[in-house]
Every structure is written in structure tokens, then in C-alpha cells.
Enzyme design. Sequence first.
Site, PDB file in Angstrom:
ATOM      1  N   SER A 177       0.858  -1.240   0.029  1.00  0.00           N
ATOM      2  CA  SER A 177       0.089   0.073  -0.022  1.00  0.00           C
ATOM      3  C   SER A 177       0.887   1.095   0.068  1.00  0.00           C
ATOM      4  CB  SER A 177      -0.872  -0.052   1.242  1.00  0.00           C
ATOM      5  OG  SER A 177      -1.766   0.917   1.163  1.00  0.00           O
ATOM      6  N   ASP A 347      -9.882  -5.321  -3.887  1.00  0.00           N
ATOM      7  CA  ASP A 347      -9.003  -4.267  -3.224  1.00  0.00           C
ATOM      8  C   ASP A 347      -9.717  -2.900  -3.284  1.00  0.00           C
ATOM      9  OD1 ASP A 347      -7.255  -2.515  -2.137  1.00  0.00           O
ATOM     10  OD2 ASP A 347      -5.334  -3.755  -2.567  1.00  0.00           O
ATOM     11  N   HIS A 374      -7.334  -5.343   0.302  1.00  0.00           N
ATOM     12  CA  HIS A 374      -6.259  -4.805   0.415  1.00  0.00           C
ATOM     13  C   HIS A 374      -5.143  -5.273   1.342  1.00  0.00           C
ATOM     14  CE1 HIS A 374      -3.804  -1.139  -0.226  1.00  0.00           C
ATOM     15  NE2 HIS A 374      -3.927  -0.706   0.947  1.00  0.00           N
TER      16      HIS A 374
END
Length: 405
Positions: A177, A347, A374
Site C-alpha cells: 500500500s 481491493d 487490500h
Amino acid sequence: MNYKTLLIALCLFAICTCDLSYLRMDDQNVALPSPDRNLPTAEYLAYHKYPLEVHYVTTEDGYILKYNRIQAKKSKIVSGKKPIFLQHGLLDCSDTWIINEEKLAPAFILANAGYDVWMGNSRGNMFGRNHTTLNPDTDKAFWNFSFDEMSKYDLPAGFAYIANVTGFDKIHYVGHSQGSTTMFIALSTRNQGVLKYLDKVAAFGPVAKVKNEYSKVLSALADYNVDWLMYALGIHEVFAYSWLKHPFLETVCGFLGKVCRAFLGPIADTDPKVDNYKRMDVLVGHDPAGTSLMNMEHWKQMVKQGNFQAYDYGAIENLKKYHSLKAPLYDLTKIQEKVYLFAGSTDSLADPTDVAWMRTQLPNFWFKEYNYGHCTFMWGISNEHMDDLLNILQGQDPTPTPSSQ
Ligand SMILES: *[C@@H]1O[C@H](CO)[C@@H](O)[C@H](O)[C@H]1NC(C)=O
Ligand SMILES: *[C@@H]1O[C@H](CO)[C@@H](O)[C@H](O)[C@H]1NC(C)=O
Ligand SMILES: *[C@@H]1O[C@H](CO)[C@@H](O)[C@H](O)[C@H]1NC(C)=O
């Protein structure tokens, strides 16, 4: 915790996290509480019999970041093993790589495969609340950063430190991320302090543009102006570890799993179909780990403006800092290195549409889509992506997802 933080914490929870649909979800045979749920990092690693070395990395602008280094189970830390640098995502911390079940936790898998595993922390989280001159509790200037600075200063400091200690001049990198975002910035701005150390670069839940994201926390931030309320109240640190009474939450999550899910599941947009809810009580002992309000503000700008761009200070300050009225865009087409993109089909933050755009920009990449959300890359019930990563690190790229998808 003072009344202001309590108030804000409650507001945020009310706005963005309490999703009662989680109460109706099927039970995933959740056997809570987990025996290791109350253990801080060092005790947790000792409990699971992994050797730990703690390091403090100081950035050029004075931030002191705690790095945790581990190697194979029941071994001693030795030199000569290939280093791999793991960097967590937004509101997360280094523990994210170890809190899943042992056979699924990415750092344990890598350590047992023979790697020298270095888990970094970003400035401002619970392991990055330290500075050579500024006090995070009393100096506002400490909180004057977004992920631009994490890329510009934290990354090169981490690489230089790891190279110095291990003697390796090439280091693998895995960013999740925001940990991928900071790497994309370093690559696209050709940050030599990062480029010179790079071996393989992998991005879990890769994030550049967030135009199509639909995560609860970022959407709430963009839709309601809670950030201005916080600025008005003089709050500069958000989602700090101390906001949530962890021992209490761990207990609640241990015995009232469903209530815990309704409350905390949506914060990280987790999904019981792909994420490991057996570990939810452990998770709340380590997350969320905090960041600056300015960092959240930067994410909000990215959502609202739909670009991959530097922090927008407003026209006048932009002119001083960037010599242009607008915040500069980060250009992925400048990236020469091959980037390994591990994407999730469900996600909400690294949305498939945004990742598809990323693939039109990057000159050289490997891409595979998994049936993941995610955070599934860290907290999931599958290790398919870790099998692929191990092959990539060995120089054998697995079959990518066809580009037509
Ligand atoms: C801050 O960093 C120093 C090392 O530079 C370390 O000794 C100290 O324990 C750190 N403080 C905290 C609160 O982490
Ligand atoms: C915050 O940092 C910017 C540069 O990154 C600087 O221009 C500004 O003066 C800083 N503000 C404070 C309050 O430290
Ligand atoms: C490398 O490590 C040595 C020994 O710990 C230290 O004296 C030196 O300052 C380090 N250099 C860098 C660039 O971190």
C-alpha cells in the site's frame, strides 16, 4: 488520551467504521481468543521462537525509526543472508508482517526461506514517534510530513542502514500500500539514495492514483471535513496507537468476535471470505499505529484531485516550494526498474481500475491479480502470493495475469 482525541476517535468511528452488516456475517469458525494476542513485538517474536534485533535508523531530517530484523525460527541472527526490506502501509506498522498465523505471516515465510528480514517503520507511527530534536508530544513541527517525506528521507535512510549492517549493496524491497506508493515516488523521481540499493521491487496492493478507491476511511475523510475539525482542535496526530485502549479491545475482540468485526473490520476494509478473522484479536493489539493529519490530508487530496501528486500546499506555498502553482505530478513513465505488482481483485484502496491505469504507465512490470482485498497480502487465509514472491526472488517469474484482464 485527552477529551479531544477521545471525541475525534468517537466521531471517526461513528462515521466510518461501524458497519452492522459485519454482525450478520457467517462465522469463519473463529477460535478466539488467540494466546499470543496481548504480546508486544519482542515478546511475540520470542513466543514464536524467532530471533530479533532492534535497530534505530535516523533520517537526514532527524526522525528516528525503529526497524525490526528477524531470521529463521529457532536460529541466531547471522550475517551473509540476503536482506529483504519490508515496508508497511498507511496507519500500519512493522508488526503487520508477523501477526498472521505463523505459516501465513509474510515475514516468517521469508525468514524461514533463508532471508535476512528487515521490517521498517514510517515516521509518525508508534515505532516512528522519535526525533533527534523534536518532541512528538509537544512540537507541531514533528507532524509536518506526508508520504512525500517518507519517500524522500525514510526510504534512503533505511536502505543505507541495512546495506551498512549487512554488507550487501543490493537489497530486495516489498512495500504494501503506502509502502509501495513511497517506492513509486522514489523510482519516478530517480532518488539515487534508493535506486543504488535496489534488487527486486515488489508492490502488494500497489497504490499510485486513488481516483477510484472506495475504502471506508479514505472515503470518509474525503466526504466529511473531519480533518478541519481536527486542525481546529489542534490535533496533528491521527489514529494514534494510544487512541484505542488496546488491552481492552483485545479482550473484547477475544470474547465478542462479532462485535469486534463490526467495529474494526471496516477500518481496514477486511473481508472474512479472504482475510483471517481468527487473528483479529491479535491485529487490534498492533493496529492502527498512527500517522500525521497532514499525511491523511495528502491522501484526501489524491482522492479528490484524482492524480498521483505531491502534497498540495495551496498556490502561494506551492510556488515557494515547487516553483509552480500546482503540486507536481509523479510520473510513473520515468520508472526504468521492473516492478512486481501484486494486486487484489476486491481491493478497495488499490482499486483494479487504478491498478489498470498504473499498468498503462509503467514501462516494465510483472502483474498478477489475486482474489484478495487490500490487507489480504498480510492478514489473508492464502499464501499464493508468497509462493509467487519466493519464486520471483529466486529469479523465476511465475505466469502473470494476462494483460487483457
Ligand atoms: C528514540 O531513539 C533512541 C535511539 O536513537 C532510542 O534509544 C530511544 O529508545 C528511542 N525512544 C523511543 C521512545 O522509542
Ligand atoms: C513544514 O515543512 C515545510 C517544508 O517541507 C516548511 O516549508 C514549513 O515551514 C514547515 N512548517 C513547520 C510548521 O515546521
Ligand atoms: C555504518 O556502520 C558503522 C558501524 O556501526 C557506523 O560507524 C557508520 O556510521 C555507519 N555508516 C552509515 C552510513 O550508516
